[in-house]
Every structure is written in C-alpha cells, then in structure tokens.
Design an enzyme around this catalytic site. Structure first.
Site, PDB file in Angstrom:
ATOM      1  N   MET A  95       0.789  -1.228   0.000  1.00 12.35           N
ATOM      2  CA  MET A  95       0.000   0.000   0.000  1.00 12.35           C
ATOM      3  C   MET A  95       0.827   1.287   0.000  1.00 12.35           C
ATOM      4  O   MET A  95       0.293   2.373   0.216  1.00 12.35           O
ATOM      5  CB  MET A  95      -0.948   0.013   1.209  1.00 12.35           C
ATOM      6  CG  MET A  95      -1.939  -1.137   1.214  1.00 12.35           C
ATOM      7  SD  MET A  95      -2.996  -1.144  -0.240  1.00 12.35           S
ATOM      8  CE  MET A  95      -4.142   0.137   0.220  1.00 12.35           C
ATOM      9  N   ILE A  97       3.466   3.822  -2.118  1.00 11.38           N
ATOM     10  CA  ILE A  97       3.912   4.111  -3.481  1.00 11.38           C
ATOM     11  C   ILE A  97       5.433   4.264  -3.474  1.00 11.38           C
ATOM     12  O   ILE A  97       5.978   5.047  -2.682  1.00 11.38           O
ATOM     13  CB  ILE A  97       3.220   5.387  -4.013  1.00 11.38           C
ATOM     14  CG1 ILE A  97       1.716   5.131  -4.121  1.00 11.38           C
ATOM     15  CG2 ILE A  97       3.799   5.787  -5.365  1.00 11.38           C
ATOM     16  CD1 ILE A  97       0.897   6.376  -4.398  1.00 11.38           C
ATOM     17  N   HIS A 114      -2.794  -5.229 -10.146  1.00 15.51           N
ATOM     18  CA  HIS A 114      -3.837  -4.253  -9.802  1.00 15.51           C
ATOM     19  C   HIS A 114      -5.204  -4.841 -10.185  1.00 15.51           C
ATOM     20  O   HIS A 114      -5.353  -5.404 -11.280  1.00 15.51           O
ATOM     21  CB  HIS A 114      -3.586  -2.943 -10.549  1.00 15.51           C
ATOM     22  CG  HIS A 114      -4.551  -1.867 -10.169  1.00 15.51           C
ATOM     23  ND1 HIS A 114      -4.463  -1.195  -8.969  1.00 15.51           N
ATOM     24  CD2 HIS A 114      -5.648  -1.395 -10.796  1.00 15.51           C
ATOM     25  CE1 HIS A 114      -5.459  -0.332  -8.887  1.00 15.51           C
ATOM     26  NE2 HIS A 114      -6.196  -0.431  -9.982  1.00 15.51           N
TER      27      HIS A 114
END
Ligand code: GRF
Length: 194
Positions: A95, A97, A114
């Site tokens: 979670m 980036i 995804h």
C-alpha cells in the site's frame, strides 16, 4: 539490469501490506519445479500484515519497515535488497507508493498486480467504483512499475464479465481468484521476454 535469463532462478522479493493471498500464491508457484523465481525476502510496511504468516510458515525471511519516514525506509529496503542480490520485486497488495528515486536506484525489475482493467480504475476502491459505474466488465492487470501510479507497461490482463447480481465484494472475490492465475503467468512471460 541486464538480463533475467539464466539457468538460475530469479532472486525475488515480494512486498505486501495486508492479507497476502497473492504472496501465498506466489510462494506456491515459486516451489514448482519449472518456476523461474525463488522468493527469498518478504517486505512489509505493516507488522500486523496477515500475509507475514505465509512467509513464516514457508520459512522465508520477512522484514517489516516502519515507514514513518519514506526516504529512510526505502533506503533501508534498497540496502537489504542489494545485500541479498534481489533481481525482481513483485508488489502484491503493497500500500505504499515507491518513489522515483527507489525505482531508479533498484538495480532490477518491479512488477505490480492491480485489480482492474488498467488504464481504467487506477488507485484504491476499484471494485466499488466499477460497480457504481455499472460497468459490464472488470478484471486484473499485471504491469511493470513506473514512477506514475498504476501506469507502467502492461504485461498481462484478464477480463471478466460482471453479473447483475455482483456487488463489490463478490466482484472482488472473483477478481482475486483470477489474480492468482494471472500473476504467475505474467511473471513467466515477463522473465522470458528478457
Ligand atoms: C489485490 O487485489 C491486489 O490486486 C491489490 O491488492 C490486493 C491484495 O490482496 N493490489 P492480497 O493481500 O494479495 O490478498
């Protein structure tokens, strides 16, 4: 990095934050005789991630990074990955980036899964948004990671039809089952293309 082809298995690290069903699936995949990867490190930003149970059960080293300061954590991760000569990172429900700097500095390849048909529905709460928009199809995508969120080159995608009765929960479950089929296939494809 130069090439991923060779007689040895690709040294791989899987990054997680939560349940880890994809991690579990990739561990099972990595144990198959003809699998091109060997998972040697599981990285988590969450010490309570359920997925850490899978690394423990399979005696794979795992490391939790605090992430109070992103740059410091990323540098620590990079150091550990380099020490272990990791060639491939598979993000699986991670979670955080990854920064441009991390992606540039990591001397290897990074993949992500995804739960949507990218480039549609980047970001979070995909199934909810898909249902709210009365989409007829959704799916999942494995892509290489670039510095833009959910935007790297698409490796493989699986499309599924949404039934009228589906809600975001049933849709999520259906797609997760497809993710478990897609990620190993995408890894094989990705590795054989180098
Ligand atoms: C999956 O739906 C994946 O596509 C997304 O996060 C979810 C992780 O699920 N990036 P799990 O932790 O692998 O069960």
């Amino acid at each position: 990095m130069k090439t991923l082809i060779g007689p040895k298995k690709i040294v791989t690290s899987v990054f997680i934050s939560g349940t880890g069903s994809n991690l579990n699936n990739l561990i099972n995949f990595s144990k198959k005789k003809n699998s091109p990867i060997s998972i040697i490190l599981v990285v988590s930003n969450n010490k309570n991630a359920k997925g850490l149970g899978f690394s423990k059960k399979n005696k794979i080293e795992s490391k939790v990074y605090q992430y109070t300061n992103k740059m410091i954590s990323e540098n620590k991760i990079l150091k550990d990955l380099n020490k272990k000569k990791v060639q491939l990172i598979c993000l699986a429900g991670f979670m955080k980036i990854l920064s441009k700097n991390f992606i540039k500095k990591f001397n290897g390849k990074i993949l992500n899964i995804h739960p949507s048909l990218l480039p549609k529905y980047k970001g979070l709460n995909t199934h909810k948004r898909v249902i709210e928009n009365n989409e007829k199809f959704s799916g999942c995508t494995v892509h290489s990671v670039s510095s833009k969120l959910d935007s790297g080159k698409i490796i493989l995608q699986k499309k599924i039809r949404i039934n009228k009765k589906d809600n975001y929960k049933t849709l999520g479950e259906k797609i997760l089952r497809q993710e478990h089929l897609l990620y190993p296939r995408a890894i094989k494809k990705f590795i054989s293309s180098y």
